[in-house]
Design an enzyme around this catalytic site. Structure first.
Site, PDB file in Angstrom:
ATOM      1  CG  PHE A 120     -44.385  -1.516  17.164  1.00 39.03           C
ATOM      2  CD1 PHE A 120     -44.801  -2.826  17.339  1.00 39.03           C
ATOM      3  CD2 PHE A 120     -44.562  -0.619  18.211  1.00 39.03           C
ATOM      4  CE1 PHE A 120     -45.393  -3.237  18.533  1.00 39.03           C
ATOM      5  CE2 PHE A 120     -45.154  -1.010  19.405  1.00 39.03           C
ATOM      6  CZ  PHE A 120     -45.565  -2.326  19.565  1.00 39.03           C
ATOM      7  CD  GLU A 359     -38.903  -0.257  21.928  1.00 40.64           C
ATOM      8  OE1 GLU A 359     -38.963  -1.161  22.788  1.00 40.64           O
ATOM      9  OE2 GLU A 359     -38.381  -0.412  20.810  1.00 40.64           O
TER      10      GLU A 359
END
Length: 374
Positions: A120, A359
């Protein structure tokens, strides 16, 4: 929180796998900096690499509560393994959510089996907490996009076979962020520096370099300019996973501290008999359980279709900072031994810090929570 019999069975089976297969190799993997691929294959056999893939493509299609339970259990074995799994699941979630049926059929069945591994690619050297500042560009050229730029802090950067990439279609336009699928063997895509990290050492974290990399236009996952909102929606769910991992790491540190306090004797008795140690353990237990309940509440709300932006951030903020506190106390209870690699708490302590960063940092979580109050 009440769990269904199926959820309890999955939690117990993954916990057993973590204790029997992950924990025994975690220390060596941390020392060598090599990801335990046999463990990955074992997780694929348990369908864990297909957690966020629909059943029609061979996936498990887990609800959010089950996803949280799995992340907690895997992190109890090793946070580095749990991180690799959660990023793989971020990639499959993006392909599932934003790709068309042809991309589903081409990629998801194989990713269910664990290969290719997903990555990602959102952050950049100068664009971390504010991804709108990214400079990676995907310029349309006929029926292709040409990609140039650098991505940083990419988990599975080296071992991945497919990358979910976020890039601007116009480098000067902050609103042009778009999401793409990029096969790892694309010409012009190279793996750069592998980071030498404080913790999470068995999880490869690299840069990705794009130099005139060309992909078919049909590999665009979102409409041009819709990539940033897509990333944030996926990351909201991902934060529940990171919260669960933080709880799993905290539980591992707590269990190690309880065991050591029962065995270690000073002044003619186990140190666990001293009130000072008992109070530490009580605080650690309360922190872990509170983080767990916040995490499961956010997961339950997500399963109910509620907006969980604030709940996910509260869970991630509390559980990750809690993991830092609990692992710190676990080292303290171990005394000088806790500062050595002879005991797992040393690794737990190093690993915990990253949960407050990736994150979305703690500061970003607090900002989201405050915004949700208005």
């Amino acid at each position: 929180m009440h769990l269904s019999p199926e959820q309890e069975a999955i939690r117990d089976s993954v916990q057993a796998f973590a204790e029997d297969e992950i924990r025994p190799v975690a220390s060596e993997a941390d020392e060598t900096g090599e990801f335990p691929e046999d463990v990955w294959d074992g997780m694929a056999d348990l369908d864990l690499t297909g957690l966020t893939v629909p059943e029609e493509y061979g996936g498990y299609d887990a609800d959010r509560v089950t996803y949280a339970l799995v992340n907690e259990a895997v992190a109890y074995g090793a946070l580095a393994v749990a991180t690799a799994l959660s990023v793989h699941c971020l990639a499959t979630s993006c392909i599932r959510e934003f790709g068309d049926e042809s991309l589903h059929e081409a990629w998801l069945p194989e990713m269910v089996d664990g290969r290719p591994v997903g990555a990602f690619a959102l952050s950049e050297p100068d664009a971390g907490s504010n991804p709108a500042e990214m400079t990676t560009e995907a310029r349309r050229d006929g029926d292709e996009y040409v990609i140039d730029g650098t991505k940083q802090w990419i988990t599975n950067g080296e071992r991945s076979g497919v990358v979910v990439l976020f890039a601007k279609t116009d480098r000067e336009d902050p609103s042009s962020v778009t999401q793409f699928l990029v096969p790892k063997d694309t010409d012009g895509l190279g793996v750069g520096k592998k980071e030498d990290k404080l913790g999470l050492r068995a999880s490869d974290t690299t840069t990705l370099e794009f130099d005139g990399a060309r992909i078919p236009a049909e590999y665009r996952l979102t409409e041009e300019g819709h990539g940033l909102s897509a990333a944030l929606s996926i990351l909201t769910g991902g934060r529940i996973g990171i919260a669960a991992q933080s709880v799993g790491l905290g539980q591992a540190a707590l269990d190690a501290a309880v065991e050591y306090a029962d065995e270690r004797e000073q002044f003619g008795q186990p140190i666990g008999d001293f009130q000072a140690i008992q109070h530490k353990l009580a605080e650690m237990q309360t922190t872990v359980q509170a983080g767990r309940l916040l995490t499961l509440d956010a997961a339950r709300r997500a399963d109910a279709g509620e907006s969980v932006r604030g709940a996910a951030s509260m869970a991630k903020y509390f559980a990750s900072e809690g993991a830092v506190d609990v692992t710190n106390e676990a080292v303290q209870i171990h005394g000088g031994y806790g500062y050595t690699k002879d005991y797992d708490v040393e690794r737990f302590y190093r690993d915990a810090k990253v949960t407050t960063i990736y994150e979305g940092t703690t500061e970003i979580q607090k900002r989201v929570i405050a915004e949700e109050l208005n």
